[in-house]
Design an enzyme around this catalytic site. Sequence first.
Site, short mmCIF file in Angstrom:
data_model
loop_
_atom_site.label_atom_id
_atom_site.label_comp_id
_atom_site.label_asym_id
_atom_site.label_seq_id
_atom_site.Cartn_x
_atom_site.Cartn_y
_atom_site.Cartn_z
N THR A 246 0.81 -1.22 0.00
CA THR A 246 0.00 0.00 0.00
C THR A 246 0.85 1.27 0.00
O THR A 246 1.98 1.28 0.51
CB THR A 246 -0.91 0.01 1.26
OG1 THR A 246 -1.46 1.30 1.45
CG2 THR A 246 -0.13 -0.34 2.52
N ASP A 247 0.28 2.35 -0.53
CA ASP A 247 0.97 3.65 -0.49
C ASP A 247 1.10 4.18 0.94
O ASP A 247 1.88 5.10 1.20
CB ASP A 247 0.25 4.69 -1.38
CG ASP A 247 -1.18 4.99 -0.96
OD1 ASP A 247 -1.71 4.32 -0.04
OD2 ASP A 247 -1.79 5.90 -1.56
N GLU A 248 0.33 3.59 1.88
CA GLU A 248 0.37 4.11 3.25
C GLU A 248 1.72 3.88 3.91
O GLU A 248 2.04 4.52 4.91
CB GLU A 248 -0.76 3.48 4.08
CG GLU A 248 -2.12 3.76 3.47
CD GLU A 248 -3.28 3.52 4.40
OE1 GLU A 248 -3.10 3.60 5.61
OE2 GLU A 248 -4.39 3.27 3.89
N TYR B 60 -1.46 -0.33 11.00
CA TYR B 60 -1.69 -1.06 9.74
C TYR B 60 -0.54 -0.82 8.78
O TYR B 60 0.06 -1.76 8.24
CB TYR B 60 -3.02 -0.62 9.10
CG TYR B 60 -3.12 -0.98 7.63
CD1 TYR B 60 -3.20 -2.30 7.22
CD2 TYR B 60 -3.10 0.02 6.64
CE1 TYR B 60 -3.26 -2.63 5.86
CE2 TYR B 60 -3.18 -0.30 5.29
CZ TYR B 60 -3.26 -1.63 4.91
OH TYR B 60 -3.30 -1.96 3.56
N LYS C 161 2.36 -3.38 7.19
CA LYS C 161 2.59 -3.59 5.75
C LYS C 161 4.04 -3.23 5.40
O LYS C 161 4.67 -3.92 4.61
CB LYS C 161 1.61 -2.75 4.92
CG LYS C 161 0.16 -3.15 5.04
CD LYS C 161 -0.15 -4.56 4.59
CE LYS C 161 0.01 -4.76 3.09
NZ LYS C 161 -0.45 -6.12 2.68
P1 NAD Z 1 -9.77 -7.38 2.49
O1 NAD Z 1 -9.75 -7.10 3.95
O2 NAD Z 1 -11.00 -7.12 1.71
O3 NAD Z 1 -9.39 -8.91 2.23
C1 NAD Z 1 -8.38 -9.57 2.94
C2 NAD Z 1 -8.60 -11.07 2.74
O4 NAD Z 1 -7.54 -11.76 3.41
C3 NAD Z 1 -9.91 -11.58 3.33
O5 NAD Z 1 -10.56 -12.41 2.40
C4 NAD Z 1 -9.47 -12.36 4.55
O6 NAD Z 1 -10.35 -13.45 4.86
C5 NAD Z 1 -8.10 -12.85 4.12
N1 NAD Z 1 -7.21 -13.14 5.25
C6 NAD Z 1 -6.98 -12.36 6.33
N2 NAD Z 1 -6.10 -12.98 7.14
C7 NAD Z 1 -5.79 -14.16 6.56
C8 NAD Z 1 -4.92 -15.23 6.90
N3 NAD Z 1 -4.23 -15.22 8.06
N4 NAD Z 1 -4.82 -16.28 6.06
C9 NAD Z 1 -5.52 -16.31 4.90
N5 NAD Z 1 -6.37 -15.33 4.53
C10 NAD Z 1 -6.49 -14.27 5.35
O7 NAD Z 1 -8.54 -6.59 1.91
P2 NAD Z 1 -8.36 -5.85 0.51
O8 NAD Z 1 -8.88 -4.48 0.63
O9 NAD Z 1 -8.85 -6.73 -0.56
O10 NAD Z 1 -6.77 -5.74 0.46
C11 NAD Z 1 -6.00 -6.80 -0.11
C12 NAD Z 1 -4.54 -6.46 0.01
O11 NAD Z 1 -4.29 -5.22 -0.67
C13 NAD Z 1 -4.06 -6.26 1.44
O12 NAD Z 1 -2.77 -6.82 1.55
C14 NAD Z 1 -4.01 -4.75 1.61
O13 NAD Z 1 -3.03 -4.39 2.55
C15 NAD Z 1 -3.65 -4.32 0.21
N6 NAD Z 1 -4.11 -2.97 -0.17
C16 NAD Z 1 -5.43 -2.64 -0.04
C17 NAD Z 1 -5.84 -1.37 -0.45
C18 NAD Z 1 -7.30 -0.97 -0.39
O14 NAD Z 1 -7.61 0.18 -0.71
N7 NAD Z 1 -8.22 -1.85 -0.02
C19 NAD Z 1 -4.92 -0.45 -0.96
C20 NAD Z 1 -3.58 -0.82 -1.06
C21 NAD Z 1 -3.20 -2.10 -0.67
#
Ligand code: NAD
Length: 332
Positions: free
Chosen positions: A124-126, A148, A152
């Site tokens: 993430t950009d964070e 968070y 990351k």
């Molecule tokens: P989300 O919370 O919707 O999904 C996370 C998924 O991971 C869920 O299905 C959950 O059940 C699964 N999970 C959690 N812990 C687990 C474990 N121990 N073992 C197996 N599965 C597990 O998240 P998202 O928004 O889809 O984000 C996905 C990735 O992208 C993350 O790594 C997040 O840091 C990154 N990200 C998200 C955003 C955003 O805007 N949502 C932006 C940048 C990066």
Amino acid sequence: MEEVLITGGAGFIGSHFARRLLRAEDVARVTVLDALTYAGSVENLGEAMLSPKLTFVHGNIGDAQLVDRLAREHTAIVHFAAESHVDRSFRDTGNFLSTNVLGTCTLLEAARKASIRRFVHVSTDEVYGPLVAGQAAETDPIRPSVPYAASKAASDLVALSYFQTFGVPVCVTRSSNNYGPRQHPEKIIPLFITRLLKGHVLTLHGNGQHVRNWLHVEDNCQGIELVLRAGTPGEVYNIGGGTDLTSRDLTGILLRMFGTDWDCVRYIPDRAANDLRYALDWSKAAALGYCPERGLEDGLAETADWYRNNPDRWAPLLRIPAHAPQPIYHPV
Ligand code: NAD
């Protein structure tokens, strides 16, 4: 081309990515590994669950035996699984470190032993922390502010160390804020859309001047797929290019879309920490061919339509307490 293991593929971005890869003719097999925390649901995969190319495994990235076996059976790993909600990280930091750092470490170890061809770590950009001006480049220092982002950032460093130390072909992607259909309604855009649909009050943190770059989830998935196919091991790729907006301006767009005025908006005290501005330089991803395609207003309209048409998908989530287990889906 690949047999791809997708962790967190029942979550928001991971499920969009799994659906996308299943459409690629040169992808022979996709396995989704997901623990189905409060944030995951097999319903996010929808009709993709019927694809003969897809296997769903209900399990945890921290289960070394399981991920060792799965890593041996695949040529590439795209790692989305994480605890992803900033507010929750203030009260549940240990869980964020356990999943995002130690879980990633367990997966990297499995990738190392299995000689995986490509490992894309989704970040993430964070991790760059707040920017007063300009845009963060991949070479900039990381200065995460909140637990968070710190979890990351730590996982990014562990992932890159597995490239330096063991030659695991890791690429890291860092995207800006995603939005789109099927996002958990704890995140601001679906939270506001679902509140507008229910006629509830919208609450803005602080003065509403926090700037985020809003990227359609399909654009992020386009970038992640390019990095999977053509990224250079050991490199970080920023994936941005959405629209920069303050939370107040974002709220104004949603209010207009729903034909509502500012009477339903309340200001509440800011988060314990809330970075004022993120912005990304994504020219390195552009050099791979990355080009975001979705305009914000169209993307928000499409997103609002999904929530309007699928109340059965999000209304129950508003009632589930943190960390309540989801119904178990038996692994194939
Ligand atoms: P989300 O919370 O919707 O999904 C996370 C998924 O991971 C869920 O299905 C959950 O059940 C699964 N999970 C959690 N812990 C687990 C474990 N121990 N073992 C197996 N599965 C597990 O998240 P998202 O928004 O889809 O984000 C996905 C990735 O992208 C993350 O790594 C997040 O840091 C990154 N990200 C998200 C955003 C955003 O805007 N949502 C932006 C940048 C990066």
